[in-house]
Design an enzyme around this catalytic site. Structure first.
Site, PDB file in Angstrom:
ATOM      1  CE  LYS A 147      31.731  10.510 -11.225  1.00 33.51           C
ATOM      2  NZ  LYS A 147      30.584  10.212 -10.502  1.00 33.51           N
TER       3      LYS A 147
ATOM      4  NE  ARG B 113      30.404   5.313 -14.799  1.00 30.17           N
ATOM      5  CZ  ARG B 113      29.433   5.803 -13.737  1.00 30.17           C
ATOM      6  NH1 ARG B 113      29.965   6.905 -14.605  1.00 30.17           N
ATOM      7  NH2 ARG B 113      28.725   6.257 -13.413  1.00 30.17           N
TER       8      ARG B 113
ATOM      9  NE  ARG C 208      21.675  13.146  -8.543  1.00 31.27           N
ATOM     10  CZ  ARG C 208      22.224  12.977  -9.111  1.00 31.27           C
ATOM     11  NH1 ARG C 208      23.924  13.177  -9.524  1.00 31.27           N
ATOM     12  NH2 ARG C 208      22.510  10.835  -9.362  1.00 31.27           N
TER      13      ARG C 208
ATOM     14  NE  ARG D 282      21.126  10.673 -12.107  1.00 28.99           N
ATOM     15  CZ  ARG D 282      22.747  10.412 -12.772  1.00 28.99           C
ATOM     16  NH1 ARG D 282      22.701  11.257 -12.773  1.00 28.99           N
ATOM     17  NH2 ARG D 282      23.007   9.297 -12.477  1.00 28.99           N
TER      18      ARG D 282
ATOM     19  NE  ARG E  28      24.006   5.349  -9.658  1.00 29.68           N
ATOM     20  CZ  ARG E  28      23.665   6.672  -9.540  1.00 29.68           C
ATOM     21  NH1 ARG E  28      22.395   6.273  -8.421  1.00 29.68           N
ATOM     22  NH2 ARG E  28      24.388   7.376  -9.739  1.00 29.68           N
TER      23      ARG E  28
END
Ligand code: AP5
Length: 213
Positions: free
Chosen positions: A13, A88, A127, A160, A171
């Site tokens: 996204k 969300r 990431r 992160r 998550r």
């Protein structure tokens, strides 16, 4: 155009929102980025949000609705914007509809980023991001020229805290339980378009362009 990008963590996204924002001039409104900025600034809101984010849980609806409600009043949102990671939950989607109604507007299209969970763990655990300028890398798929260093500003890259495997699992669970019901919500409104998010970033961008026609 008012766009909602909907999809599990790591589905791309943010990557596509950044690209589209550059090409169309619509700001990217990422609640995740806003919350991380509050954490970095050490505000009370950031402190509260961190306790939820670090364990992979959602921050309370009232907090994120407040952030978005304020942000969409900014003049840069007048010709459209991209909501990345908001709403969300169903109550967030209903609150968004109400906020937009007050401005005589509504969500134009919701883009669903479809991808299997098994592909997401590798994307997220690899990431690396630059806290200074927001650049994003992946240790294997799109590594920086020098390991751990941002290509654009030369600053150190970070992982992160919620991109650790144990938190990623949580998550994904939260996505399926609390966010996936939004698919039915936007399908019912007739504005949902699904794209195959497992393809290359370029191929996903092409699908997105078609979905926006
Ligand atoms: P947030 O920051 O919104 O994270 P997320 O939705 O979990 O999404 P990500 O940023 O992890 O993934 P993405 O889909 O944007 O993928 P990306 O493009 O980065 O939220 C974090 C937390 O904040 C939440 O857990 C919650 O606590 C809180 N929060 C935020 N909004 C909230 C809300 N509305 N309500 C309540 N709480 C909220 O890509 C990921 C990786 O994949 C990158 O390495 C990228 O390079 C790579 N990649 C991207 N596209 C491709 C591709 N096509 N092929 C291969 N690799 C790709």
């Amino acid at each position: 155009m008012i766009l909602v990008f909907l999809g599990p963590p790591g589905s791309g996204k943010g990557t596509q929102a950044k690209r589209l924002s550059v090409s169309k001039g619509w700001p990217q409104l990422s609640t995740g980025d806003m919350l991380r900025a509050a954490i970095q600034a050490g505000t009370q809101l950031g402190l509260e949000a961190k306790s939820f984010m670090d364990k992979g849980a959602l921050v309370p609806d009232t907090v994120v609705v407040g952030l978005i409600g304020e942000r969409i009043l900014n003049p840069d949102c007048s010709s459209g914007f991209i909501l990345d990671g908001f709403p969300r939950t169903i109550p967030q989607a209903e609150a968004l509809d109400e906020l937009l109604k007050k401005q005589g507007r509504s969500v134009s299209r919701t883009i669903l980023f479809e991808i299997a969970d098994r592909l997401l763990v590798g994307r997220l655990s690899g990431r690396r991001t630059c806290p200074k300028d927001g650049s994003m890398f992946h240790v294997e798929a799109s590594p920086p020229k020098q390991a751990g260093i941002c290509d654009s500003c030369g600053g150190p890259l970070v992982q992160r805290p919620d991109d650790q495997e144990s938190v990623i699992e949580k998550r994904l669970q939260v996505y399926h339980q609390q966010t996936a019901p939004l698919v039915g919500y936007y399908q019912g409104a007739g504005i949902l378009r699904a794209i195959v998010a497992s393809e290359s970033p370029e191929a996903v961008a092409n699908q997105l362009a078609v979905a926006l026609k």
